[in-house]
Scaffold this active site. Sequence first.
Site, mmCIF file in Angstrom:
data_model
loop_
_atom_site.group_PDB
_atom_site.id
_atom_site.type_symbol
_atom_site.label_atom_id
_atom_site.label_comp_id
_atom_site.label_asym_id
_atom_site.label_seq_id
_atom_site.Cartn_x
_atom_site.Cartn_y
_atom_site.Cartn_z
ATOM 1 N N TRP A 1 0.830 -1.196 0.000
ATOM 2 C CA TRP A 1 0.000 0.000 0.000
ATOM 3 C C TRP A 1 0.871 1.255 0.000
ATOM 4 O O TRP A 1 2.003 1.243 0.479
ATOM 5 C CB TRP A 1 -0.935 0.011 1.221
ATOM 6 C CG TRP A 1 -0.232 0.140 2.546
ATOM 7 C CD1 TRP A 1 0.220 -0.885 3.340
ATOM 8 C CD2 TRP A 1 0.107 1.353 3.239
ATOM 9 N NE1 TRP A 1 0.819 -0.388 4.475
ATOM 10 C CE2 TRP A 1 0.764 0.980 4.442
ATOM 11 C CE3 TRP A 1 -0.089 2.701 2.976
ATOM 12 C CZ2 TRP A 1 1.224 1.915 5.370
ATOM 13 C CZ3 TRP A 1 0.372 3.642 3.897
ATOM 14 C CH2 TRP A 1 1.021 3.248 5.076
ATOM 15 N N GLU B 1 7.476 8.391 13.728
ATOM 16 C CA GLU B 1 7.686 7.800 12.402
ATOM 17 C C GLU B 1 8.502 8.721 11.498
ATOM 18 O O GLU B 1 9.263 8.250 10.643
ATOM 19 C CB GLU B 1 6.332 7.493 11.739
ATOM 20 C CG GLU B 1 5.479 6.470 12.450
ATOM 21 C CD GLU B 1 5.984 5.047 12.290
ATOM 22 O OE1 GLU B 1 6.961 4.837 11.543
ATOM 23 O OE2 GLU B 1 5.406 4.136 12.915
ATOM 24 N N GLU C 1 9.061 1.799 6.152
ATOM 25 C CA GLU C 1 8.692 2.628 7.299
ATOM 26 C C GLU C 1 8.395 4.074 6.875
ATOM 27 O O GLU C 1 7.561 4.741 7.491
ATOM 28 C CB GLU C 1 9.822 2.616 8.333
ATOM 29 C CG GLU C 1 9.969 1.309 9.093
ATOM 30 C CD GLU C 1 8.948 1.184 10.217
ATOM 31 O OE1 GLU C 1 8.371 2.208 10.622
ATOM 32 O OE2 GLU C 1 8.721 0.056 10.683
ATOM 33 N N HIS D 1 4.839 5.386 6.584
ATOM 34 C CA HIS D 1 4.023 5.609 7.776
ATOM 35 C C HIS D 1 3.975 7.096 8.138
ATOM 36 O O HIS D 1 2.896 7.673 8.305
ATOM 37 C CB HIS D 1 4.565 4.802 8.960
ATOM 38 C CG HIS D 1 4.615 3.332 8.707
ATOM 39 N ND1 HIS D 1 5.287 2.450 9.529
ATOM 40 C CD2 HIS D 1 4.074 2.576 7.711
ATOM 41 C CE1 HIS D 1 5.150 1.219 9.065
ATOM 42 N NE2 HIS D 1 4.434 1.280 7.958
ATOM 43 N N GLU E 1 9.475 -2.637 17.611
ATOM 44 C CA GLU E 1 8.512 -2.811 16.521
ATOM 45 C C GLU E 1 7.179 -3.341 17.046
ATOM 46 O O GLU E 1 6.119 -2.958 16.566
ATOM 47 C CB GLU E 1 9.070 -3.760 15.453
ATOM 48 C CG GLU E 1 10.243 -3.216 14.672
ATOM 49 C CD GLU E 1 9.848 -2.252 13.565
ATOM 50 O OE1 GLU E 1 8.678 -1.814 13.514
ATOM 51 O OE2 GLU E 1 10.706 -1.923 12.734
ATOM 52 N N THR F 1 5.350 -0.393 18.761
ATOM 53 C CA THR F 1 4.680 0.524 17.825
ATOM 54 C C THR F 1 3.470 -0.152 17.177
ATOM 55 O O THR F 1 2.484 0.518 16.863
ATOM 56 C CB THR F 1 5.650 1.028 16.741
ATOM 57 O OG1 THR F 1 6.314 -0.078 16.128
ATOM 58 C CG2 THR F 1 6.684 1.968 17.328
ATOM 59 N N ASP G 1 2.248 -3.500 9.254
ATOM 60 C CA ASP G 1 3.643 -3.377 8.812
ATOM 61 C C ASP G 1 4.598 -3.562 9.986
ATOM 62 O O ASP G 1 5.614 -4.254 9.887
ATOM 63 C CB ASP G 1 3.890 -1.992 8.196
ATOM 64 C CG ASP G 1 3.338 -1.852 6.784
ATOM 65 O OD1 ASP G 1 2.829 -2.844 6.237
ATOM 66 O OD2 ASP G 1 3.423 -0.729 6.239
ATOM 67 N N GLU G 2 4.276 -2.903 11.095
ATOM 68 C CA GLU G 2 5.145 -2.986 12.276
ATOM 69 C C GLU G 2 5.239 -4.426 12.780
ATOM 70 O O GLU G 2 6.306 -4.858 13.230
ATOM 71 C CB GLU G 2 4.626 -2.068 13.391
ATOM 72 C CG GLU G 2 4.444 -0.607 13.008
ATOM 73 C CD GLU G 2 5.743 0.145 12.791
ATOM 74 O OE1 GLU G 2 6.811 -0.499 12.714
ATOM 75 O OE2 GLU G 2 5.707 1.380 12.700
ATOM 76 N N HIS H 1 7.649 -6.360 10.598
ATOM 77 C CA HIS H 1 9.032 -5.993 10.922
ATOM 78 C C HIS H 1 9.465 -6.617 12.257
ATOM 79 O O HIS H 1 10.602 -7.076 12.392
ATOM 80 C CB HIS H 1 9.166 -4.471 10.964
ATOM 81 C CG HIS H 1 8.847 -3.818 9.654
ATOM 82 N ND1 HIS H 1 8.532 -2.487 9.540
ATOM 83 C CD2 HIS H 1 8.785 -4.323 8.395
ATOM 84 C CE1 HIS H 1 8.298 -2.196 8.270
ATOM 85 N NE2 HIS H 1 8.440 -3.295 7.565
#
Length: 332
Positions: free
Chosen positions: A33, A76, A114, A117, A167, A170, A199-200, A203
């Site tokens: 995305w 971020e 990242e 974000h 990670e 967050t 996403d976090e 990671h």
Amino acid sequence: MSQKNIRLEVMQAIEPQVDGFMDSFLIKPEDIWQPTDFLPDSESDGFLEAVKELRGEAKELGYDFWVTMVADTITEEALPTYESWLMDVEGIDQHGPNKTNGWSKWVRAWTAEENRHGDVLNKYLYLSGRVNMREIEITTQHLISDGFDIGTDRDPYKNFVYTSFQELATNISHKRVGQMAKKKGNVLLGKMCTIIAGDEMRHHLAYREFVKTIFGEDPSGMMLAFADMMKKKIVMPAHFLRESGGTIGTAFENFSNCAQRLGVYTAQDYVEILRKLNAYWELDNVRSLSDEAEKARDYLIKLPARLERISERMKFPEDDYKFKWVDANGMV
């Protein structure tokens, strides 16, 4: 052999696996995305109407929510600090004969993911009309300029413990902010924060895998590094946060109190993250430890219960600090 050389040898031994880690835990730019997937299309004739709708939905969100959103966004936005720090870690080589080193490729690709974000959150804040963007921008500039010290030095073992922990922290924060937005009827923002949280989590899964792999190569060194990081305590990357005219760290302390009261990120979350890492890395089953590393393991296994007892006694200020980022008088 020196501790430094052992770490470098381990990083070099694992490096051939990094391409596989990238395939498993990162997504290509064409497939992942992008911020414009969530924001009003500036090329569309309906752009202004879409912005008006976004601003209308934003009015339903209160002061504490915006403080949390701003702090998450600024955290971020400080990516230049995080990338430069990781690029300096022992074994991550972007200059020498091995400049195509898999570790440096990982850091650049992780940074690129990242970066989206802060991009999407910043644009949303700007369009929302609910915050003082200039104050936010000053805080962001301060945070990048001030840098940070997370207690890892150039040690890859400690850095990967830190990123495994941070990670997931967050992930929790973004997920809960998304839940708060959705509860107020802001479906778009709720979805945005939720997908960032996803996403976090990816990671986090990658970094905890790095640590697990290192445990297989150098169990004592990895155990000692893990224990050292937990003795120092895991500080958040924005722990130097300050507002215009303020001193380093003051805004972060006030934000942390706010996040604790709101339940966005709490002392109990810290304990639970540690429990999850202990379980995934199967500390009980690690073999061939030195006497010192055995003591470190014992410390780590007992630490969650100890921290939980401490968290139950912790008290946080009830007085609401007023941030320059958000006008409390203008909130609903």
